[in-house]
Write a protein that holds these residues in place. Structure first.
Motif, PDB file in Angstrom:
ATOM      1  N   UNK A 127      -6.174  54.317  38.630  1.00 43.77           N
ATOM      2  CA  UNK A 127      -7.183  53.965  37.631  1.00 43.77           C
ATOM      3  C   UNK A 127      -6.790  52.628  37.008  1.00 43.77           C
ATOM      4  N   UNK A 128      -7.742  51.983  36.358  1.00 45.25           N
ATOM      5  CA  UNK A 128      -7.458  50.720  35.673  1.00 45.25           C
ATOM      6  C   UNK A 128      -8.200  50.685  34.345  1.00 45.25           C
ATOM      7  N   UNK A 129      -7.793  49.755  33.492  1.00 50.59           N
ATOM      8  CA  UNK A 129      -8.386  49.644  32.155  1.00 50.59           C
ATOM      9  C   UNK A 129      -9.048  48.274  32.016  1.00 50.59           C
ATOM     10  N   UNK A 130     -10.381  48.214  31.982  1.00 50.26           N
ATOM     11  CA  UNK A 130     -11.067  46.933  31.765  1.00 50.26           C
ATOM     12  C   UNK A 130     -10.755  46.382  30.373  1.00 50.26           C
ATOM     13  N   UNK A 131     -10.763  45.069  30.247  1.00 52.44           N
ATOM     14  CA  UNK A 131     -10.524  44.450  28.945  1.00 52.44           C
ATOM     15  C   UNK A 131     -11.627  43.451  28.627  1.00 52.44           C
ATOM     16  N   UNK A 132     -11.769  43.170  27.348  1.00 53.26           N
ATOM     17  CA  UNK A 132     -12.715  42.154  26.869  1.00 53.26           C
ATOM     18  C   UNK A 132     -12.121  41.547  25.606  1.00 53.26           C
ATOM     19  N   UNK A 133     -12.668  40.426  25.196  1.00 52.47           N
ATOM     20  CA  UNK A 133     -12.213  39.796  23.960  1.00 52.47           C
ATOM     21  C   UNK A 133     -13.229  40.061  22.859  1.00 52.47           C
ATOM     22  N   UNK A 134     -12.732  40.413  21.678  1.00 55.93           N
ATOM     23  CA  UNK A 134     -13.571  40.593  20.501  1.00 55.93           C
ATOM     24  C   UNK A 134     -13.136  39.595  19.436  1.00 55.93           C
ATOM     25  N   UNK A 135     -14.119  38.971  18.800  1.00 54.44           N
ATOM     26  CA  UNK A 135     -13.815  37.927  17.838  1.00 54.44           C
ATOM     27  C   UNK A 135     -13.782  38.412  16.390  1.00 54.44           C
ATOM     28  N   UNK A 136     -13.616  39.723  16.221  1.00 54.24           N
ATOM     29  CA  UNK A 136     -13.547  40.263  14.861  1.00 54.24           C
ATOM     30  C   UNK A 136     -14.734  39.760  14.038  1.00 54.24           C
ATOM     31  N   UNK A 137     -14.481  39.218  12.872  1.00 52.95           N
ATOM     32  CA  UNK A 137     -15.542  38.692  12.016  1.00 52.95           C
ATOM     33  C   UNK A 137     -16.059  37.337  12.487  1.00 52.95           C
ATOM     34  N   UNK A 138     -15.380  36.756  13.497  1.00 57.66           N
ATOM     35  CA  UNK A 138     -15.759  35.438  13.987  1.00 57.66           C
ATOM     36  C   UNK A 138     -16.733  35.498  15.162  1.00 57.66           C
ATOM     37  N   UNK A 139     -17.170  36.679  15.558  1.00 63.13           N
ATOM     38  CA  UNK A 139     -18.002  36.786  16.755  1.00 63.13           C
ATOM     39  C   UNK A 139     -19.281  35.956  16.636  1.00 63.13           C
ATOM     40  N   UNK A 140     -20.016  36.135  15.548  1.00 64.24           N
ATOM     41  CA  UNK A 140     -21.260  35.383  15.362  1.00 64.24           C
ATOM     42  C   UNK A 140     -20.983  33.893  15.175  1.00 64.24           C
ATOM     43  N   UNK A 141     -19.913  33.581  14.474  1.00 67.40           N
ATOM     44  CA  UNK A 141     -19.579  32.171  14.211  1.00 67.40           C
ATOM     45  C   UNK A 141     -19.215  31.455  15.506  1.00 67.40           C
TER      46      UNK A 141
END
Length: 345
Positions: free
Chosen positions: A319-333
């Motif tokens: 099995x594997x674990x996909x990853x992504x980046x999250x920009x916390x409160x900066x996502x919209x900015x």
């Protein structure tokens, strides 16, 4: 600890020399003694000052997802670890040996909307993409901050929260590819691999340290790595309890922490970054493994291990674990900053 400091002191003169050479190279480009080729595409680049993983692939993926609904785009990487040379276009038949593990990972995720290619010479690769796909208006360069032979319209510099460049030195006493002042070329900085829920006092402190080396007007964003639900090598969600961790990435520490907090990690197998797995490795990973235990690896390792596991008929144990980046409160900015950038030609 004392021995480690002693070794660094011995290496310091070589770091000064290395930094001086990179400073001279940058100076020659700044004064146009060395020339940079402008491609026909508008170019975003994602890179770093540090040797090793700073989370470039998830940022490139995020940027491609953000741009592709509005522009026909292409991704161009060096294709580190591949066995081919020159320009290679990713296709359904591509393997990690053809194009490298990270470009293959991106192609598997983005192939419906994005052209993915590799080439050591980024200017040459951009020209070939323009010839094959003249409609591709945007080009995203992966790991190209030091590739000054090609004009980059927007340069995004990554800074690893756990290994900030402002506390590091040039190679070989440190892990920097050039002196810290190279950050002056950046049009934005993304701090990667932050702990979730980073407080404002810490972000303010990190921002102040980064401002010592970058231009005062550029934006600084904070992000963390988000792990998704584990999937089997066939892409089906799986429920895990006992796992054997396998990783061949630059910094396996955060992946190990993630697994340890959620599952019973019975064993670990750590390989060098960009390791090229062999059929014998797959068999060895499963040796003495109990029936209730999965071999769990990263998304980057999966693209190399899956073909081998398929050949041996052993995919059901992986099995594997996909990853992504999250920009916390900066996502919209961050999204707004990218969207407001206008192509000047």
């Amino acid at each position: 600890m004392g021995e480690h400091k002693w070794i660094k002191l011995v290496l310091m003169p070589f770091s000064w020399l290395y930094g001086l050479i990179t400073d001279l190279r940058n100076l020659l480009y700044d004064h146009r003694i060395f020339s940079s080729r402008r491609p026909s595409q508008f170019v975003f680049s994602v890179g770093n000052l540090t040797v090793g993983g700073t989370g470039k692939t998830p940022v490139v993926n995020f940027l491609a997802d953000l741009l592709s609904p509005s522009y026909p785009i292409a991704l161009l990487s060096r294709g580190y670890g591949r066995k081919t040379k020159g320009f290679v276009l990713a296709s359904e038949k591509s393997t990690a040996a053809d194009i490298g593990d990270e470009p293959l990972q991106l192609y598997n995720k983005l192939k419906k909307s994005v052209v993915v290619a590799v080439c050591e010479d980024r200017a040459e690769g951009a020209a070939e993409i323009a010839r094959l796909y003249p409609d591709r208006e945007m080009l995203v360069l992966d790991d190209a901050f030091q590739h000054r032979g090609i004009v980059q319209d927007v340069k995004i510099l990554l800074n690893d929260y756990n290994r900030p460049f402002y506390e590091d030195r040039p190679f070989p006493a440190g892990r920097l590819r050039e002196n810290r002042k190279g950050a002056k070329r950046a049009d934005a900085i993304v701090v990667t691999k932050c702990p979730a829920g980073l407080d404002s006092a810490e972000t303010t402190g990190i921002t102040a340290k980064l401002r010592q080396y970058c231009r005062p007007e550029i934006p600084i964003f904070f992000s963390h790595t988000a792990y998704s639900q584990p999937l089997s090598f066939e892409g089906v969600p799986v429920t895990l309890k006992n796992v054997k961790m396998v990783a061949g990435i630059a910094d396996p520490g955060p992946f190990g922490v993630y697994l340890g907090e959620r599952f019973n990690v019975t064993d670990k197998a750590i390989f060098p970054d960009h390791y090229n797995y062999k059929p014998g490795d797959v068999q060895e990973l499963l040796k003495n493994l109990k029936n209730d235990t999965f071999v769990v690896t990263t998304e980057k390792d999966m693209v190399k291990l899956k073909p081998l596991a398929e050949q041996l008929g052993l995919c059901e144990r992986f099995a594997y674990v996909p990853i992504a980046i999250h920009f916390e409160n900066d996502n919209d900015r961050f999204s707004e900053w990218v969207r407001q950038i206008q192509r000047p030609y």
